[in-house]
Design an enzyme around this catalytic site. Structure first.
Site, PDB file in Angstrom:
ATOM      1  CG  ASP A  63      19.039  44.251  34.292  1.00 13.62           C
ATOM      2  OD1 ASP A  63      19.669  43.776  35.264  1.00 13.62           O
ATOM      3  OD2 ASP A  63      18.588  45.410  34.279  1.00 13.62           O
ATOM      4  CE1 TYR A 154      32.175  45.595  43.595  1.00 15.19           C
ATOM      5  CE2 TYR A 154      34.083  45.574  45.034  1.00 15.19           C
ATOM      6  CZ  TYR A 154      33.440  45.137  43.899  1.00 15.19           C
ATOM      7  OH  TYR A 154      34.052  44.224  43.068  1.00 15.19           O
ATOM      8  CB  ILE A 189      41.240  41.907  38.089  1.00 13.99           C
ATOM      9  CG1 ILE A 189      41.227  40.958  39.306  1.00 13.99           C
ATOM     10  CG2 ILE A 189      41.506  41.146  36.784  1.00 13.99           C
ATOM     11  CD1 ILE A 189      42.520  40.230  39.591  1.00 13.99           C
TER      12      ILE A 189
HETATM   13  N1  LIG Z   1      38.271  44.109  38.239  1.00 11.96           N
HETATM   14  C1  LIG Z   1      38.508  43.974  39.521  1.00 11.96           C
HETATM   15  O1  LIG Z   1      39.497  44.499  40.052  1.00 11.96           O
HETATM   16  C2  LIG Z   1      37.573  43.143  40.378  1.00 11.96           C
HETATM   17  C3  LIG Z   1      37.995  42.837  41.677  1.00 11.96           C
HETATM   18  C4  LIG Z   1      37.163  42.068  42.490  1.00 11.96           C
HETATM   19  C5  LIG Z   1      35.941  41.636  42.018  1.00 11.96           C
HETATM   20  N2  LIG Z   1      35.548  41.964  40.752  1.00 11.96           N
HETATM   21  C6  LIG Z   1      34.235  41.479  40.310  1.00 11.96           C
HETATM   22  O2  LIG Z   1      34.378  40.747  39.121  1.00 11.96           O
HETATM   23  C7  LIG Z   1      33.149  40.806  38.376  1.00 11.96           C
HETATM   24  C8  LIG Z   1      33.464  41.219  36.947  1.00 11.96           C
HETATM   25  O3  LIG Z   1      33.995  42.524  36.977  1.00 11.96           O
HETATM   26  P1  LIG Z   1      34.994  43.094  35.870  1.00 11.96           P
HETATM   27  O4  LIG Z   1      36.139  43.667  36.587  1.00 11.96           O
HETATM   28  O5  LIG Z   1      35.217  42.108  34.801  1.00 11.96           O
HETATM   29  O6  LIG Z   1      34.118  44.349  35.369  1.00 11.96           O
HETATM   30  P2  LIG Z   1      33.616  44.787  33.906  1.00 11.96           P
HETATM   31  O7  LIG Z   1      32.955  46.089  34.134  1.00 11.96           O
HETATM   32  O8  LIG Z   1      34.736  44.689  32.945  1.00 11.96           O
HETATM   33  O9  LIG Z   1      32.539  43.666  33.543  1.00 11.96           O
HETATM   34  C9  LIG Z   1      31.308  43.563  34.220  1.00 11.96           C
HETATM   35  C10 LIG Z   1      30.235  43.164  33.222  1.00 11.96           C
HETATM   36  O10 LIG Z   1      28.993  43.062  33.940  1.00 11.96           O
HETATM   37  C11 LIG Z   1      27.997  43.628  33.120  1.00 11.96           C
HETATM   38  N3  LIG Z   1      26.855  44.080  33.907  1.00 11.96           N
HETATM   39  C12 LIG Z   1      26.788  45.153  34.727  1.00 11.96           C
HETATM   40  N4  LIG Z   1      25.550  45.279  35.218  1.00 11.96           N
HETATM   41  C13 LIG Z   1      24.816  44.275  34.697  1.00 11.96           C
HETATM   42  C14 LIG Z   1      23.461  43.875  34.808  1.00 11.96           C
HETATM   43  N5  LIG Z   1      22.588  44.563  35.566  1.00 11.96           N
HETATM   44  N6  LIG Z   1      23.041  42.775  34.136  1.00 11.96           N
HETATM   45  C15 LIG Z   1      23.911  42.095  33.365  1.00 11.96           C
HETATM   46  N7  LIG Z   1      25.193  42.416  33.191  1.00 11.96           N
HETATM   47  C16 LIG Z   1      25.637  43.508  33.854  1.00 11.96           C
HETATM   48  C17 LIG Z   1      28.670  44.777  32.399  1.00 11.96           C
HETATM   49  O11 LIG Z   1      27.957  45.152  31.225  1.00 11.96           O
HETATM   50  C18 LIG Z   1      30.044  44.197  32.109  1.00 11.96           C
HETATM   51  O12 LIG Z   1      30.096  43.584  30.840  1.00 11.96           O
HETATM   52  C19 LIG Z   1      32.258  41.797  39.126  1.00 11.96           C
HETATM   53  O13 LIG Z   1      31.341  41.082  39.944  1.00 11.96           O
HETATM   54  C20 LIG Z   1      33.238  42.573  39.973  1.00 11.96           C
HETATM   55  O14 LIG Z   1      32.641  43.124  41.112  1.00 11.96           O
HETATM   56  C21 LIG Z   1      36.337  42.715  39.922  1.00 11.96           C
END
Ligand SMILES: NC(=O)c1ccc[n+]([C@@H]2O[C@H](COP(=O)([O-])OP(=O)(O)OC[C@H]3O[C@@H](n4cnc5c(N)ncnc54)[C@H](O)[C@@H]3O)[C@@H](O)[C@H]2O)c1
Length: 269
Positions: A63, A154, A189
Site C-alpha cells: 500500500d 483529483y 487512457i
Molecule cells: N487511465 C487514465 O485515463 C489516466 C489518465 C491520467 C492519469 N492517470 C494516472 O495513471 C496512474 C495509473 O492509473 P491507471 O489508469 O493505470 O489505473 P488502474 O486503476 O488501472 O491502475 C492503478 C493501480 O494502482 C493500484 N493502487 C490503487 N491504490 C493503491 C494503493 N493505495 N497502494 C498501492 N497500489 C494502489 C491499483 O490496485 C491498480 O492496480 C494513476 O496515477 C492515474 O491517476 C490515468
C-alpha cells in the site's frame, strides 16, 4: 541490447493499466522490475507476463500510503534484484464528486494515495540513489494541468504531483545528486480506472457535456473520442513508451519537466 540493461526499476500500481504496461515495457528494455500493488491477483498477471516474455521480475504487496513499507520496498528490491536506479510512482485513484457534497474523508484519501505516496516514494528513492544516481518518473495527469468539473480533489492531487516533481528535480540537481525527476501527464487512457471510479464519478456530476447519462458515460472510448482530437483514448503502452524514455539515459538532460501524452487533448483551445 535493451535501453535499460542492468537497471533495476521499482514501479507501484503495477497490477493494472498503465503500471502493468510500464512494468512490461521496462522489462522488455532489459530492466529487472520490482513490481508492487495492493492488488495481488493483478500483480501476479503482470509478473507472469514479464516472466513469459523472458524478463526478470519480483513482486511485493504494497500500500503506497504506508510510510514504514517504503524503506522495505527499496531494501527488498536491492536485496533481490540489485540497487534500484529507476522509480515509477504510478499507483493512483480518482475520486469524483461535486465540491458541495464532497467529504473531507474522500479528500484525504485522494491526497494520501496520489500525493503522500509520491512524496514517500521519492524520499525513499533519493535516500537510496543519492550517490548511484537514477531517474524518478511520477505519474500525474492532464488533470494536473487544468481543472475539470467534478474532479477537484483529483485535479488538486495531480497538480501537487506536478510541482513536487519540479521541486525535487531542482533540489537533487542543486545538491549534486545525479537523480532526474520528471512527471508524465496522460490524457484519457483506456484502463480499468474509469470503471473503478464510475460509482462516485456518476454521483450527479457533469464529466463531459453531451455524454449520455448512465453506465456508458464514463466509458474510456466515449470519453477519449470526445476529448482527444485524435478521436480515441490512448493505450497504456503509449504511456509506457514515454515512461521508458524518461527512465533511460536517452533523456539524460531532461529534468523537472511535465510530459503530456494525450492525443492533443490539451493542445487546442
Ligand atoms: N487511465 C487514465 O485515463 C489516466 C489518465 C491520467 C492519469 N492517470 C494516472 O495513471 C496512474 C495509473 O492509473 P491507471 O489508469 O493505470 O489505473 P488502474 O486503476 O488501472 O491502475 C492503478 C493501480 O494502482 C493500484 N493502487 C490503487 N491504490 C493503491 C494503493 N493505495 N497502494 C498501492 N497500489 C494502489 C491499483 O490496485 C491498480 O492496480 C494513476 O496515477 C492515474 O491517476 C490515468
Amino acid at each position: 541490447m535493451g535501453l535499460l540493461d542492468g537497471r533495476v526499476a521499482v514501479i507501484t500500481g503495477a497490477g493494472s493499466g498503465i503500471g502493468r504496461a510500464a512494468a512490461e515495457a521496462l522489462a522488455k528494455e532489459g530492466a529487472a522490475v520490482f513490481a508492487t500493488d495492493i492488488d495481488e491477483a493483478g500483480l501476479q498477471v503482470t509478473a507472469s507476463n514479464i516472466s513469459a516474455a523472458g524478463g526478470k521480475v519480483e513482486t511485493l504487496i504494497q500500500d503506497v500510503t504506508d510510510e514504514a513499507l517504503w524503506d522495505k520496498v527499496m531494501d527488498q528490491a536491492e536485496a533481490t534484484l540489485g540497487s534500484p536506479t529507476i522509480l515509477v510512482n504510478n499507483a493512483g485513484i480518482a475520486i469524483g464528486g461535486a465540491i458541495p457534497e464532497f467529504s473531507l474523508d474522500d479528500w484525504k484519501t485522494q491526497m494520501a494515495v496520489n500525493v503522500d505516496s509520491v512524496f514517500l516514494g521519492t524520499r525513499a528513492a533519493i535516500r537510496k540513489m543519492q550517490s548511484s544516481g537514477g531517474s524518478i518518473v511520477n505519474i500525474s495527469s492532464v488533470a494536473g494541468l487544468r481543472g475539470a468539473a467534478g474532479l477537484s480533489a483529483y485535479c488538486a492531487s495531480k497538480g501537487a504531483v506536478r510541482l513536487f516533481t519540479k521541486a525535487a528535480a531542482v533540489e537533487c540537481a542543486r545538491a549534486g545528486w545525479p537523480i532526474r525527476v520528471n512527471s508524465v501527464h496522460p490524457g484519457i487512457i483506456d484502463t480499468p480506472i474509469w470503471q473503478k471510479s464510475i460509482g462516485r464519478l456518476s454521483e450527479g456530476m457533469p464529466v463531459i457535456p453531451d455524454v449520455p447519462e448512465g453506465a456508458n458515460a464514463l466509458d474510456a472510448d466515449t470519453l477519449g473520442a470526445q476529448a482527444s482530437p485524435m478521436g480515441r483514448p490512448g493505450r497504456p503502452d503509449e504511456v509506457a513508451d514515454l515512461i521508458v524514455y524518461l527512465a533511460s539515459d536517452k533523456s539524460s538532460y531532461i529534468n523537472g519537466q511535465e510530459h503530456v501524452v494525450d492525443g492533443a487533448m490539451t493542445a487546442g483551445g
